[in-house]
Design a protein around this motif. Structure first.
Motif, PDB file in Angstrom:
ATOM      1  N   VAL A   1      13.062  59.404  29.510  1.00 49.20           N
ATOM      2  CA  VAL A   1      13.088  60.625  30.316  1.00 49.20           C
ATOM      3  C   VAL A   1      13.046  60.227  31.785  1.00 49.20           C
ATOM      4  O   VAL A   1      12.093  59.587  32.242  1.00 49.20           O
ATOM      5  CB  VAL A   1      11.908  61.546  29.974  1.00 49.20           C
ATOM      6  N   HIS A   2      14.093  60.607  32.514  1.00 52.36           N
ATOM      7  CA  HIS A   2      14.225  60.251  33.931  1.00 52.36           C
ATOM      8  C   HIS A   2      13.680  61.395  34.782  1.00 52.36           C
ATOM      9  O   HIS A   2      14.099  62.546  34.641  1.00 52.36           O
ATOM     10  CB  HIS A   2      15.690  59.985  34.251  1.00 52.36           C
ATOM     11  N   VAL A   3      12.730  61.087  35.678  1.00 50.36           N
ATOM     12  CA  VAL A   3      12.146  62.090  36.572  1.00 50.36           C
ATOM     13  C   VAL A   3      12.478  61.709  38.011  1.00 50.36           C
ATOM     14  O   VAL A   3      12.038  60.663  38.507  1.00 50.36           O
ATOM     15  CB  VAL A   3      10.624  62.212  36.389  1.00 50.36           C
ATOM     16  N   ALA A   4      13.254  62.550  38.674  1.00 53.19           N
ATOM     17  CA  ALA A   4      13.654  62.347  40.071  1.00 53.19           C
ATOM     18  C   ALA A   4      12.790  63.228  40.974  1.00 53.19           C
ATOM     19  O   ALA A   4      12.033  64.072  40.500  1.00 53.19           O
ATOM     20  CB  ALA A   4      15.134  62.685  40.234  1.00 53.19           C
ATOM     21  N   PRO A   5      12.902  63.062  42.295  1.00 59.48           N
ATOM     22  CA  PRO A   5      12.065  63.859  43.200  1.00 59.48           C
ATOM     23  C   PRO A   5      12.332  65.349  43.065  1.00 59.48           C
ATOM     24  O   PRO A   5      13.474  65.790  42.921  1.00 59.48           O
ATOM     25  CB  PRO A   5      12.463  63.361  44.597  1.00 59.48           C
ATOM     26  N   ALA A   6      11.276  66.132  43.138  1.00 61.51           N
ATOM     27  CA  ALA A   6      11.394  67.591  43.165  1.00 61.51           C
ATOM     28  C   ALA A   6      11.732  68.034  44.585  1.00 61.51           C
ATOM     29  O   ALA A   6      11.530  67.282  45.544  1.00 61.51           O
ATOM     30  CB  ALA A   6      10.089  68.227  42.705  1.00 61.51           C
ATOM     31  N   PRO A   7      12.240  69.247  44.761  1.00 58.54           N
ATOM     32  CA  PRO A   7      12.519  69.730  46.117  1.00 58.54           C
ATOM     33  C   PRO A   7      11.263  69.776  46.965  1.00 58.54           C
ATOM     34  O   PRO A   7      10.169  70.050  46.466  1.00 58.54           O
ATOM     35  CB  PRO A   7      13.071  71.143  45.873  1.00 58.54           C
ATOM     36  N   VAL A   8      11.424  69.494  48.233  1.00 65.61           N
ATOM     37  CA  VAL A   8      10.297  69.553  49.162  1.00 65.61           C
ATOM     38  C   VAL A   8       9.778  70.983  49.231  1.00 65.61           C
ATOM     39  O   VAL A   8      10.553  71.945  49.250  1.00 65.61           O
ATOM     40  CB  VAL A   8      10.722  69.064  50.563  1.00 65.61           C
ATOM     41  N   SER A   9       8.463  71.129  49.254  1.00 69.04           N
ATOM     42  CA  SER A   9       7.857  72.450  49.315  1.00 69.04           C
ATOM     43  C   SER A   9       8.299  73.186  50.581  1.00 69.04           C
ATOM     44  O   SER A   9       8.337  72.589  51.670  1.00 69.04           O
ATOM     45  CB  SER A   9       6.329  72.333  49.311  1.00 69.04           C
ATOM     46  N   PRO A  10       8.623  74.468  50.486  1.00 72.08           N
ATOM     47  CA  PRO A  10       8.989  75.234  51.687  1.00 72.08           C
ATOM     48  C   PRO A  10       7.840  75.362  52.679  1.00 72.08           C
ATOM     49  O   PRO A  10       8.068  75.702  53.848  1.00 72.08           O
ATOM     50  CB  PRO A  10       9.400  76.605  51.129  1.00 72.08           C
ATOM     51  N   ALA A  11       6.615  75.072  52.238  1.00 74.94           N
ATOM     52  CA  ALA A  11       5.471  75.126  53.151  1.00 74.94           C
ATOM     53  C   ALA A  11       5.314  73.846  53.959  1.00 74.94           C
ATOM     54  O   ALA A  11       4.471  73.783  54.867  1.00 74.94           O
ATOM     55  CB  ALA A  11       4.194  75.401  52.370  1.00 74.94           C
ATOM     56  N   ALA A  12       6.112  72.809  53.650  1.00 77.60           N
ATOM     57  CA  ALA A  12       5.963  71.503  54.294  1.00 77.60           C
ATOM     58  C   ALA A  12       7.131  71.202  55.218  1.00 77.60           C
ATOM     59  O   ALA A  12       8.241  71.739  55.054  1.00 77.60           O
ATOM     60  CB  ALA A  12       5.866  70.416  53.228  1.00 77.60           C
ATOM     61  N   HIS A  13       6.878  70.314  56.157  1.00 80.28           N
ATOM     62  CA  HIS A  13       7.916  69.752  57.012  1.00 80.28           C
ATOM     63  C   HIS A  13       7.983  68.256  56.706  1.00 80.28           C
ATOM     64  O   HIS A  13       7.022  67.524  56.950  1.00 80.28           O
ATOM     65  CB  HIS A  13       7.597  69.975  58.493  1.00 80.28           C
ATOM     66  N   GLU A  14       9.107  67.795  56.137  1.00 74.69           N
ATOM     67  CA  GLU A  14       9.205  66.390  55.745  1.00 74.69           C
ATOM     68  C   GLU A  14       9.554  65.524  56.940  1.00 74.69           C
ATOM     69  O   GLU A  14      10.449  65.840  57.730  1.00 74.69           O
ATOM     70  CB  GLU A  14      10.256  66.208  54.642  1.00 74.69           C
ATOM     71  N   GLN A  15       8.853  64.393  57.051  1.00 75.95           N
ATOM     72  CA  GLN A  15       9.069  63.415  58.111  1.00 75.95           C
ATOM     73  C   GLN A  15       9.376  62.061  57.469  1.00 75.95           C
ATOM     74  O   GLN A  15       9.035  61.817  56.314  1.00 75.95           O
ATOM     75  CB  GLN A  15       7.816  63.294  58.991  1.00 75.95           C
ATOM     76  N   ARG A  16      10.003  61.190  58.238  1.00 71.28           N
ATOM     77  CA  ARG A  16      10.243  59.813  57.805  1.00 71.28           C
ATOM     78  C   ARG A  16       9.396  58.910  58.693  1.00 71.28           C
ATOM     79  O   ARG A  16       9.694  58.720  59.876  1.00 71.28           O
ATOM     80  CB  ARG A  16      11.723  59.445  57.935  1.00 71.28           C
ATOM     81  N   VAL A  17       8.316  58.374  58.140  1.00 74.61           N
ATOM     82  CA  VAL A  17       7.347  57.624  58.935  1.00 74.61           C
ATOM     83  C   VAL A  17       7.648  56.136  58.818  1.00 74.61           C
ATOM     84  O   VAL A  17       7.681  55.578  57.717  1.00 74.61           O
ATOM     85  CB  VAL A  17       5.914  57.936  58.480  1.00 74.61           C
ATOM     86  N   ARG A  18       7.850  55.501  59.969  1.00 78.02           N
ATOM     87  CA  ARG A  18       8.240  54.089  59.997  1.00 78.02           C
ATOM     88  C   ARG A  18       7.023  53.183  59.874  1.00 78.02           C
ATOM     89  O   ARG A  18       6.035  53.341  60.596  1.00 78.02           O
ATOM     90  CB  ARG A  18       8.982  53.778  61.302  1.00 78.02           C
ATOM     91  N   MET A  19       7.104  52.219  58.952  1.00 77.23           N
ATOM     92  CA  MET A  19       6.078  51.203  58.798  1.00 77.23           C
ATOM     93  C   MET A  19       6.401  50.002  59.679  1.00 77.23           C
ATOM     94  O   MET A  19       7.502  49.888  60.236  1.00 77.23           O
ATOM     95  CB  MET A  19       5.972  50.755  57.331  1.00 77.23           C
ATOM     96  N   ARG A  20       5.485  49.074  59.820  1.00 76.20           N
ATOM     97  CA  ARG A  20       5.637  47.940  60.745  1.00 76.20           C
ATOM     98  C   ARG A  20       6.830  47.046  60.407  1.00 76.20           C
ATOM     99  O   ARG A  20       7.361  46.360  61.292  1.00 76.20           O
ATOM    100  CB  ARG A  20       4.350  47.117  60.779  1.00 76.20           C
ATOM    101  N   ASP A  21       7.275  47.040  59.118  1.00 73.32           N
ATOM    102  CA  ASP A  21       8.417  46.206  58.743  1.00 73.32           C
ATOM    103  C   ASP A  21       9.729  46.978  58.766  1.00 73.32           C
ATOM    104  O   ASP A  21      10.769  46.458  58.356  1.00 73.32           O
ATOM    105  CB  ASP A  21       8.194  45.597  57.365  1.00 73.32           C
ATOM    106  N   GLY A  22       9.694  48.236  59.220  1.00 76.07           N
ATOM    107  CA  GLY A  22      10.909  49.029  59.338  1.00 76.07           C
ATOM    108  C   GLY A  22      11.161  49.981  58.197  1.00 76.07           C
ATOM    109  O   GLY A  22      12.056  50.839  58.297  1.00 76.07           O
TER     110      GLY A  22
END
Length: 560
Positions: A5-26
């Protein structure tokens, strides 16, 4: 063919604002930000943040993070939920445990630079997202003001370490090898069930890897030759500067031994002990409670059912954060130990665990199946057969959700390969409040012997509820070995009219990897042979149960 059974990401909650946070290695980690106020018009004034770092999909149904964020934001907290490295929407390799210190530090650093942050961060979460809190604490970021890990441990998921010359060691969980092939195979999750009738189990794992078309880095790290990669920058996470911690353990959590090992380590370190607050509840790993009504034991719960449970789950952490993050109130307002005596209502409080006045009692097993405080008597051996083709079954299909099923274990004791010993009926209530152990001398005609011990409460109608358990593995088992089996801690009221029962056996499958009888490494073993097992009653090293008992509950004050 085994179903995957393959489980992929669910849609982002409409109550949230998604960000892409950079780690020290990029690498960029997917991060949802929930702010107080309406999603269309959030409150961006600076405030305190609660960080949740997890591998189970920050938007998925399994961990209902949007509902948790709803609870905390209603109390004015900013909530940050992040897929850990390599999981779901986050970049990088899906590698268990080893990146969480640096990634935790870098995420906290990102939080305090946001316009909605006042520079103070707390963390909350269960299991793996309890572990990420210990990792972030080990990073020593000064903005981390408090953590609230639940049902977890700093050595979560670590394979058993085989030490040369050591005869007695822990028994390996099957989840040790299944977890990196399901949740941590790669970015998404892939669920499949082990065919319990087909050996070797390692071949089934390789079939799954072949069908998925790529290997699991974490599985290859642990099998066939475990590589114990460093998790923390020090020998122990408790070598780091302490932070206030609300540490929650479940009496029926299958991972509780890991939590109690951390409690023991903290008690040896005065600075950490000063910042440690213990909470023990009558729940399992998946937050099913002993007193749940039947309708709450469903595998899938509605949002409304979950909302009704959230106060019990989250309010203790909210109260803790109010004191240690916001500075509202005094540390003395938080009890050092808050615990539920299973079988009673409410939480009790105290300054230490076990509670003052608790004493040790010893119960000896007899050849007639009795369990009593009478002396051990003359030495005699009892035998049973461990047959790899007919294993003692695990109590529930999901070991993490024991109380969802709350099984009657009396039937297991009727098997020929399970020894059962039972006390007389209790004439008054007895409170178990502290460590439980089983000690004995054991041997086998096979090279390796597993010994499982289960302590049960037997009701007047004959049904039996497990209240404590432990297990050990003995090598060079043809020679007798003294074993001291840690069954963990108990907080449980045995009612008048009930009895206490001990089960002893050599398998618990599929929760634990069973011995093949040949001494071959059990995950990869092919051939199987039955073994005759022995345990000694009486004599100098008799089979005995060591329990911790509080004074007569009739003399106690009412619980807090």
């Amino acid at each position: 063919m085994t179903q995957i059974v393959h489980v992929a990401p669910a849609p982002v909650s409409p109550a949230a604002h998604e960000q892409r946070v950079r780690m020290r290695d990029g690498a960029h980690l997917a991060t949802d930000v929930y702010l107080p106020g309406a999603p269309a018009d959030p409150d961006r004034t600076p405030g305190d943040a609660i960080l949740i770092r997890l591998p189970y999909d920050k938007s998925g149904e399994y961990t209902f993070i949007p509902l948790i964020a709803e609870y905390f934001t209603a109390r004015g907290y900013r909530v940050v939920a992040q897929d850990v490295r390599g999981k779901f929407r986050s970049e990088g390799d899906a590698l268990l445990f080893v990146n969480e210190v640096d990634d935790g530090y870098d995420t906290i650093e990102w939080i305090i630079r946001q316009e909605w942050s006042n520079g103070r961060v707390a963390m909350w979460g269960d299991s793996y997202y309890g572990y990420t809190q210990w990792a972030a604490a080990a990073s020593q970021h000064p903005a981390l003001k408090a953590i609230a890990p639940r049902v977890t441990g700093t050595m979560l998921g670590e394979p058993v370490r085989a030490i040369r010359g050591e005869r007695v060691r822990p028994v390996e969980w099957a989840i040790t090898y299944l977890y990196p092939l399901t949740y941590f195979h790669s970015q998404d999750a892939y669920f499949w069930e082990l065919d319990t009738a087909r050996r070797p189990f390692s071949a089934q794992a390789e079939e799954i890897v072949g069908r998925l078309g790529s290997r699991s880095v974490s599985y290859d790290q642990w099998y066939p030759r475990p590589v114990h990669l460093p998790r923390f920058p020090f020998a122990s996470p408790f070598d780091a500067r302490p932070v206030p911690v609300l540490h929650t353990i479940g009496w029926w959590d299958n991972c509780a031994p890991l939590s109690w090992a951390d409690v023991a380590e903290i008690e040896r370190r005065p600075a950490w002990a000063l910042n440690h607050f213990l909470r023990i509840e009558s729940m399992d790993h998946e937050a099913y409670y002993l007193d749940d009504p039947e309708e709450s034991r469903a595998e899938s719960r509605s949002d409304e059912q979950i909302r009704q449970e959230l106060s019990r789950m989250l309010q203790p952490a909210a109260d803790f954060f109010d004191v240690f993050v916001r500075g509202n109130g005094r540390p003395a307002d938080i009890p050092r130990v808050a615990w539920n005596l299973a079988g009673t209502t409410g939480m009790r409080t105290g300054e230490s665990w076990p509670p003052p006045g608790a004493t040790t009692r010893i119960l000896y097993a007899s050849a007639g199946g009795g369990l009593s405080p009478e002396g051990p008597g003359r030495a005699t051996d009892l035998e049973w057969v461990h047959d790899p083709a007919d294993l003692v079954p695990s109590s529930v299909p999901n070991a993490f959700a024991y109380l969802q099923h709350r099984p009657d274990e009396s039937g297991i004791g009727e098997r020929d390969d399970v020894l059962a010993f039972t006390t007389d009926v209790f004439v008054r209530d007895v409170d178990l409040t502290g460590p439980v152990r089983v000690a004995a001398s054991v041997s086998s005609d096979g090279p390796v012997m597993d010994v499982f011990a289960r302590l049960l409460d037997v009701a007047p109608d004959g049904t039996a509820l497990r209240i404590a358990r432990g297990q050990v593995q003995v090598h060079d088992a043809t020679e007798p070995a003294s074993v001291d089996i840690d069954l963990g801690q108990a907080g449980y009221r045995l009612r008048a009219g009930h009895r206490l029962r001990l089960h002893v056996h050599s398998s618990d499958f599929p929760e634990f990897i069973p011995q093949s009888g040949t001494g071959e490494e059990p995950w990869g073993a092919i051939e199987t042979v039955p073994n005759r097992q022995r345990i000694t009653l009486g004599g100098d090293d008799p089979l005995r149960v060591i329990i911790t008992v509080s004074p007569d509950p009739r003399a106690e004050e009412a619980p807090a």
